[in-house]
Write a protein that holds these residues in place. Structure first.
Motif, PDB file in Angstrom:
ATOM      1  N   LEU A 102     -14.828  45.266  52.374  1.00 58.83           N
ATOM      2  CA  LEU A 102     -14.562  46.811  52.551  1.00 58.83           C
ATOM      3  C   LEU A 102     -13.474  47.114  53.458  1.00 58.83           C
ATOM      4  N   GLY A 103     -12.583  47.865  52.995  1.00 61.48           N
ATOM      5  CA  GLY A 103     -11.548  48.358  53.739  1.00 61.48           C
ATOM      6  C   GLY A 103     -11.772  49.855  54.476  1.00 61.48           C
ATOM      7  N   ILE A 104     -11.424  49.950  55.676  1.00 61.05           N
ATOM      8  CA  ILE A 104     -11.829  51.547  56.196  1.00 61.05           C
ATOM      9  C   ILE A 104     -10.530  51.643  57.039  1.00 61.05           C
ATOM     10  N   ARG A 105     -10.142  52.869  56.851  1.00 61.83           N
ATOM     11  CA  ARG A 105      -8.788  53.495  57.659  1.00 61.83           C
ATOM     12  C   ARG A 105      -8.990  54.692  58.357  1.00 61.83           C
ATOM     13  N   GLY A 106      -8.281  55.120  59.162  1.00 63.27           N
ATOM     14  CA  GLY A 106      -7.999  56.663  59.585  1.00 63.27           C
ATOM     15  C   GLY A 106      -6.882  56.448  60.655  1.00 63.27           C
ATOM     16  N   PHE A 107      -6.551  57.707  60.893  1.00 66.45           N
ATOM     17  CA  PHE A 107      -5.439  58.187  61.538  1.00 66.45           C
ATOM     18  C   PHE A 107      -5.595  58.604  63.050  1.00 66.45           C
ATOM     19  N   ILE A 108      -4.562  58.574  63.855  1.00 65.36           N
ATOM     20  CA  ILE A 108      -4.744  59.130  65.367  1.00 65.36           C
ATOM     21  C   ILE A 108      -3.437  59.948  65.443  1.00 65.36           C
ATOM     22  N   ARG A 109      -3.567  61.147  65.949  1.00 63.70           N
ATOM     23  CA  ARG A 109      -2.419  61.865  66.082  1.00 63.70           C
ATOM     24  C   ARG A 109      -1.583  61.413  67.317  1.00 63.70           C
ATOM     25  N   LYS A 110      -0.953  60.435  67.198  1.00 60.74           N
ATOM     26  CA  LYS A 110      -0.441  59.780  68.502  1.00 60.74           C
ATOM     27  C   LYS A 110       0.972  59.327  67.935  1.00 60.74           C
ATOM     28  N   LYS A 111       2.089  59.776  68.484  1.00 56.21           N
ATOM     29  CA  LYS A 111       3.364  58.921  68.173  1.00 56.21           C
ATOM     30  C   LYS A 111       3.306  57.710  68.720  1.00 56.21           C
ATOM     31  N   ASP A 112       3.894  56.440  67.703  1.00 56.02           N
ATOM     32  CA  ASP A 112       3.867  55.186  68.175  1.00 56.02           C
ATOM     33  C   ASP A 112       4.960  54.676  67.194  1.00 56.02           C
ATOM     34  N   HIS A 113       5.797  54.088  67.907  1.00 54.60           N
ATOM     35  CA  HIS A 113       6.954  53.335  67.112  1.00 54.60           C
ATOM     36  C   HIS A 113       6.782  51.880  67.507  1.00 54.60           C
ATOM     37  N   SER A 114       5.809  51.341  68.453  1.00 58.09           N
ATOM     38  CA  SER A 114       5.672  50.102  68.823  1.00 58.09           C
ATOM     39  C   SER A 114       6.858  49.233  68.912  1.00 58.09           C
ATOM     40  N   ASP A 115       7.757  49.466  69.717  1.00 54.47           N
ATOM     41  CA  ASP A 115       8.955  48.796  70.050  1.00 54.47           C
ATOM     42  C   ASP A 115       9.143  48.345  71.374  1.00 54.47           C
ATOM     43  N   PRO A 116       8.179  47.322  71.963  1.00 52.23           N
ATOM     44  CA  PRO A 116       8.337  47.093  73.681  1.00 52.23           C
ATOM     45  C   PRO A 116       9.694  46.534  73.802  1.00 52.23           C
ATOM     46  N   GLU A 117      10.436  46.001  72.900  1.00 55.60           N
ATOM     47  CA  GLU A 117      11.842  45.541  73.035  1.00 55.60           C
ATOM     48  C   GLU A 117      12.851  46.389  72.669  1.00 55.60           C
ATOM     49  N   GLY A 118      12.554  47.647  72.200  1.00 53.83           N
ATOM     50  CA  GLY A 118      13.423  48.541  71.765  1.00 53.83           C
ATOM     51  C   GLY A 118      14.785  48.806  72.674  1.00 53.83           C
ATOM     52  N   GLU A 119      15.694  49.169  72.003  1.00 54.69           N
ATOM     53  CA  GLU A 119      17.077  49.371  72.833  1.00 54.69           C
ATOM     54  C   GLU A 119      17.425  51.008  72.763  1.00 54.69           C
ATOM     55  N   PRO A 120      18.183  51.430  73.491  1.00 60.45           N
ATOM     56  CA  PRO A 120      18.535  52.810  73.333  1.00 60.45           C
ATOM     57  C   PRO A 120      19.324  53.130  72.092  1.00 60.45           C
ATOM     58  N   SER A 121      20.116  52.018  71.739  1.00 62.19           N
ATOM     59  CA  SER A 121      20.865  52.127  70.294  1.00 62.19           C
ATOM     60  C   SER A 121      19.910  52.218  69.174  1.00 62.19           C
ATOM     61  N   VAL A 122      18.673  51.494  69.332  1.00 61.23           N
ATOM     62  CA  VAL A 122      17.787  51.645  68.136  1.00 61.23           C
ATOM     63  C   VAL A 122      16.714  52.416  68.541  1.00 61.23           C
ATOM     64  N   PRO A 123      16.808  53.912  68.495  1.00 59.69           N
ATOM     65  CA  PRO A 123      15.939  54.511  68.870  1.00 59.69           C
ATOM     66  C   PRO A 123      14.562  54.862  68.134  1.00 59.69           C
ATOM     67  N   TYR A 124      14.483  54.543  66.796  1.00 59.68           N
ATOM     68  CA  TYR A 124      13.404  54.585  65.961  1.00 59.68           C
ATOM     69  C   TYR A 124      13.061  53.603  65.010  1.00 59.68           C
ATOM     70  N   ARG A 125      12.386  52.847  65.331  1.00 61.57           N
ATOM     71  CA  ARG A 125      11.607  51.863  64.702  1.00 61.57           C
ATOM     72  C   ARG A 125      10.626  51.395  64.851  1.00 61.57           C
ATOM     73  N   ALA A 126       9.835  50.886  63.771  1.00 66.16           N
ATOM     74  CA  ALA A 126       8.372  50.409  64.146  1.00 66.16           C
ATOM     75  C   ALA A 126       8.182  49.296  64.790  1.00 66.16           C
ATOM     76  N   GLY A 127       9.086  48.075  64.427  1.00 73.21           N
ATOM     77  CA  GLY A 127       8.805  46.781  65.065  1.00 73.21           C
ATOM     78  C   GLY A 127       7.671  45.985  64.806  1.00 73.21           C
ATOM     79  N   PHE A 128       6.408  46.288  65.102  1.00 73.17           N
ATOM     80  CA  PHE A 128       5.385  45.390  64.667  1.00 73.17           C
ATOM     81  C   PHE A 128       4.159  45.863  64.513  1.00 73.17           C
ATOM     82  N   VAL A 129       3.166  45.348  64.017  1.00 78.06           N
ATOM     83  CA  VAL A 129       1.695  45.728  63.767  1.00 78.06           C
ATOM     84  C   VAL A 129       0.857  44.678  64.735  1.00 78.06           C
ATOM     85  N   GLU A 130      -0.202  45.314  64.894  1.00 69.91           N
ATOM     86  CA  GLU A 130      -1.247  44.513  65.703  1.00 69.91           C
ATOM     87  C   GLU A 130      -2.610  44.230  64.798  1.00 69.91           C
ATOM     88  N   THR A 131      -3.206  43.156  65.112  1.00 67.90           N
ATOM     89  CA  THR A 131      -4.460  43.008  64.692  1.00 67.90           C
ATOM     90  C   THR A 131      -5.503  42.279  65.576  1.00 67.90           C
TER      91      THR A 131
END
Length: 340
Positions: free
Chosen positions: A165-194
């Motif tokens: 069974l698969g269940i999913r939902g959403f939270i109204r929270k901005k999250d681009h998940s880029d802990p190693e992000g750089e200012p020159s790369v401002p908008y990327r997802a990067g990774f998922v968590e499980t």
């Protein structure tokens, strides 16, 4: 040939598109009133572009590429996954990119391509057992692409695959998940968590303007496990939906009728994802069409060893992750669709 395809999911629509291009008369029968799978995370590997080049425009957030400000951004590309065991976090680095897409939009894109190629798609058409018998006289070939609870599979007297069974939902929270992000790369997802749980896992997928959480597990315990996770983290989900995820490999020995995609339980044992595996199976069917018996042999030859290996790999990782976490390396590199 006159071909009936039962089910207007990604697999059935892709087959309708390609078979129509070859000059066959294809009719797709869909029991729902609209096209588009809504209970799917839409996390697909870059292989999707080989099957459906037009899908590039569906990568969520990709419109930012057209802006000079975000010219260098890798928008909603997933490079790796974190598996959070109680005492160790394992980083799974993908050898290829993964994209976040809207599965509903992807299905409708392929439906449009199928219709442009000449396929006929009939909505709100629930194929009964009696009609299925009639179809065998009206159509030269019948392909069941009607999902986990396939009516074609049932009418052929075949067993069910294992169900999750698969269940999913959403939270109204901005999250681009880029802990190693750089200012020159401002908008990327990067990774998922499980977070591994019994018979499955809980996931988190960043979607820019919101965050998706979901679970795949045994149907009897999935909701309880997921509710406990949400309560522990004080999360409240919106737009929650659920669906059955089949796992197995069931292919009929029939020259006129066959199955493809979820209808034969073809999803990845470690993640439950089925888009790429379904499209690969569809291409194997197209290569061997109209010889369904040869298609059956080719499917088993290609997928059976991969299914067995991935099941063993998942069991091993879960065993060591929960019982002997220090044995696991901190980082593993895999091929996202086949592990190796």
């Amino acid at each position: 040939m006159k071909i009936a395809i039962i089910g207007a999911g990604i697999c059935g629509l892709y087959l309708a598109w390609k078979l129509s291009e070859k000059g066959h008369e294809v009719t797709v029968f869909e029991k729902k009133e609209k096209i588009g799978k809504e209970v799917c995370s839409g996390l697909v590997s870059e292989r999707i572009l080989k099957f459906i080049p037009e899908s590039k425009k569906l990568i969520q957030g990709d419109e930012l590429r057209s802006s000079s400000r975000f010219a260098s951004a890798r928008v909603n590309e997933i490079d790796y996954c974190l598996i959070n065991f109680p005492k160790r976090t394992l980083k799974i680095q993908f050898s290829g990119k993964f994209f976040v897409m809207n599965h509903f939009e992807l299905d409708n894109l392929v439906a449009s391509l199928a219709e442009q190629a000449g396929a006929k798609i009939l909505l709100k058409y629930n194929v009964t057992r009696k009609e299925f018998v009639t179809f065998q006289g009206e159509f030269d070939m019948i392909i069941g692409c009607d999902g986990a609870n396939s009516i074609v599979r049932k009418n052929l007297g075949l067993p069910n695959p294992i169900f999750r069974l698969g269940i999913r939902g959403f939270i109204r929270k901005k999250d681009h998940s880029d802990p190693e992000g750089e200012p020159s790369v401002p908008y990327r997802a990067g990774f998922v968590e499980t977070w591994p749980v019994k018979e499955g896992f809980i996931w988190k997928i960043p979607r820019g303007k919101e965050t998706e959480y979901g679970i795949i597990s045994d149907p009897k315990g999935a909701k309880l496990l997921f509710d406990g996770f949400l309560e522990k983290n004080n999360f409240y989900l919106e737009r929650v939906n659920s669906g059955v995820i089949p796992q197995g490999l069931i292919v009929p020995k029939n020259q006129k009728i066959t199955l493809c995609g979820d209808a034969m339980g073809l999803t990845k044992p470690w993640s439950g994802g089925g888009v790429i595996w379904s499209l690969i199976a569809a291409d194997i069917l197209l290569k061997n069409f109209p010889d369904f018996l040869k298609y059956q042999k080719e499917i088993k030859k290609f997928f059976l060893s991969k299914i067995i290996f991935s099941k063993m790999a998942k069991i091993s990782v879960y065993f060591f992750g929960f019982n002997f976490p220090c044995i696991l390396p901190k980082e593993i590199r895999i091929e996202g669709d086949f592990l190796i």
